[in-house]
Design an enzyme around this catalytic site. Structure first.
Site, mmCIF file in Angstrom:
data_model
loop_
_atom_site.group_PDB
_atom_site.id
_atom_site.type_symbol
_atom_site.label_atom_id
_atom_site.label_comp_id
_atom_site.label_asym_id
_atom_site.label_seq_id
_atom_site.Cartn_x
_atom_site.Cartn_y
_atom_site.Cartn_z
ATOM 1 N N GLU A 227 0.841 -1.198 0.000
ATOM 2 C CA GLU A 227 0.000 0.000 0.000
ATOM 3 C C GLU A 227 0.875 1.247 0.000
ATOM 4 O OE1 GLU A 227 -2.546 1.570 -0.794
ATOM 5 O OE2 GLU A 227 -4.076 1.144 0.717
ATOM 6 N N ASP A 228 0.345 2.333 -0.522
ATOM 7 C CA ASP A 228 1.097 3.588 -0.528
ATOM 8 C C ASP A 228 1.048 4.280 0.826
ATOM 9 O OD1 ASP A 228 -1.617 4.198 -0.795
ATOM 10 O OD2 ASP A 228 -1.329 5.746 -2.310
ATOM 11 N N ASP B 259 -3.900 5.488 6.391
ATOM 12 C CA ASP B 259 -4.472 6.649 7.063
ATOM 13 C C ASP B 259 -5.403 6.126 8.152
ATOM 14 O OD1 ASP B 259 -5.695 9.105 7.676
ATOM 15 O OD2 ASP B 259 -5.725 9.752 5.598
ATOM 16 N N ASP C 269 -1.752 10.776 -4.971
ATOM 17 C CA ASP C 269 -2.383 11.840 -5.747
ATOM 18 C C ASP C 269 -3.342 12.680 -4.922
ATOM 19 O OD1 ASP C 269 -5.537 11.012 -6.976
ATOM 20 O OD2 ASP C 269 -4.486 9.740 -5.552
ATOM 21 N N ARG D 47 0.790 12.379 -9.142
ATOM 22 C CA ARG D 47 1.353 11.026 -9.010
ATOM 23 C C ARG D 47 2.777 10.932 -9.565
ATOM 24 N NH1 ARG D 47 -2.621 7.463 -7.423
ATOM 25 N NH2 ARG D 47 -4.720 7.861 -8.203
#
Length: 179
Positions: free
Chosen positions: A98-99, A102, A158, A164
């Site tokens: 995963e980026d 949160d 993004d 991105r």
């Protein structure tokens, strides 16, 4: 795009260094196995590609596209699967890439789905961890960097499908998304 960036948190060099460290850790953890690495689209695509290329371990790759954000800056609390994995996770060691984590809502649900489908294990690797926003009882197994409560873009991340392609991770100016 550069004028919209308030500050650079992580340079492309620092990101590459940390990705290589994470790859070595995963190689050691999964030695002797053939894990399935699942990139969560779209945000993780750069991190995912760099991570699996840096690993010396053979790994099968697949993707899943899920969303809880839409075009906003906060999670909407609903998981939508836009693209599911092609490979079966049954009996597999799955590495979710995963980026950013949160609230943790997305990955908590993706992990549950994979376990319900019979995955032997589910390991979560995230480039960015934002624990101050966590609402789910989820912790990544591996994290690149811990960040504060800032809205970040670049290196795949993004805002409304922009930014991105930045080679670094930067803090997006509030004036961009508080219009």
């Amino acid at each position: 795009m550069g004028a919209d960036i308030e500050s650079i948190l992580f340079s492309s060099e620092r990101i590459a260094e940390r990705v290589a460290q994470l790859a070595r850790s995963l190689d050691a953890a999964f030695q002797g196995t053939y894990p399935l690495a699942v990139g969560i689209l779209k945000g993780s695509f750069m991190f995912f590609a760099d991570l699996v290329r840096a690993m010396s371990l053979p790994v099968q790759t697949d993707f899943m596209c899920v969303s809880t954000y839409g075009s906003g800056t906060t999670s909407q609390g609903r998981l939508t699967i836009k693209k599911d994995t092609d490979a079966s996770v049954a009996g597999r060691d799955v590495i979710i890439v995963e980026d950013i984590i949160d609230s943790g809502f997305t990955l908590e649900n993706v992990r549950r789905i994979f376990l319900e489908r019979g995955a032997r294990s589910v390991t979560i690797v995230t480039l960015l961890d934002k624990p101050s926003r966590r609402t789910a009882a989820l912790q990544p197994d591996y994290r690149g960097f811990v960040i504060g409560d800032e809205f970040v873009v670049g290196y795949g991340l993004d805002y409304a499908e922009k930014y991105r392609s930045l080679p670094y991770i930067g803090v997006l100016s509030r004036s961009v998304y508080e219009k």
